[in-house]
Design a protein around this motif. Sequence first.
Motif: not given
Length: 346
Positions: A85-103
């Motif tokens: 996760v590019r934490r320098d671009l977000t302050d959203l305290a959530l995980r990326p989708s479980i399908e991130t690799t799919l994308h």
Amino acid sequence: MTDTDDSEMRDLLALAERLGRNPLVIQGPGGNISLKRDGVMWVKASGTWMAEATERSILIPIDVAAVLDGLAAGDPACETCEPFVRRDLTDLALRPSIETTLHAVMPQRVVVHVHCVETIAAVCLSDAVERLTARLSGLNWSFVPYVRPGAPLGRAMLRHLTAETNVLVLGNHGLVVAADSVAEAERLRAEVSQRLARVARAAPKPDREVLQAAAGDGYSIPDDDRRHAIATDLVSLAAARRGSLYPDHVVFLGPGIVTADAGERAVDAARRCGRVGTPLVVVPGAGVLVHAAATPGARAMIGCLADVTCRLASDDPIAPLSADDEAQLLNWDAEKYRQSLDARMP
């Protein structure tokens, strides 16, 4: 957040919302969407609802090259993709989708993954490839046999991709389409769903007197008659009894379905099956009962089960997920996390 500062991103989020509000395409927190540019992939955060895409921040920025390198190296971090996760671009305290690799493995800029009921009704069959070949002729598509979502699915997809592939149909799971514009991705998604469309059977009305006798102790009769089709339509009931047809059913409803015997109360049926508090109890011939503690995601999945099974025929060769497939989903930390987010929703 910077993810809504331009027209392309607004178009992506508007599409996510439209798809998320259509239960024939997306149910509850299922499905996901992404946009790649300047080395960053903005992908839906795990457990968020696409239907809320224009109301709240749902996208997480990912270093897409790092994900691809991790997949190639067998990096266990690809299970959650949190380290990417590019934490320098977000302050959203959530995980990326479980399908991130799919994308990530799809080279196109825009990727849309849906659990449309038309696709699920096709890919839960043992002869899915044969049927898809006839219906998807002329498209650059490929079929990926079922594998657990997450990194295993991302790696499996790589084995089925060519330079031209922009449609992937996932066994016992759903549909992925990809394009270099939001509009083209949605056009392609709509075309595939339309090509796979099947006529939905009308079901008999529920028997509320029988259901009332089986209700109580947290179980009540849902108002939406559509859900009762799981029990009142005999073909749908037989299909539902075959087992879990797709991953989100297992995640939000548990494996398979709990059915009550004649004259048995829902709470007793759940206890007999070792599923105390299970969200759904099916009363064959009469309808369904839903537990008061059922989460929004679980309630959405009940509707999905009704919509899928009413599109299956009595002679369809249904091939449900195996017990091992179910166990992998139930014991997967990423899905437990998604369940915990769903439980917090009003």
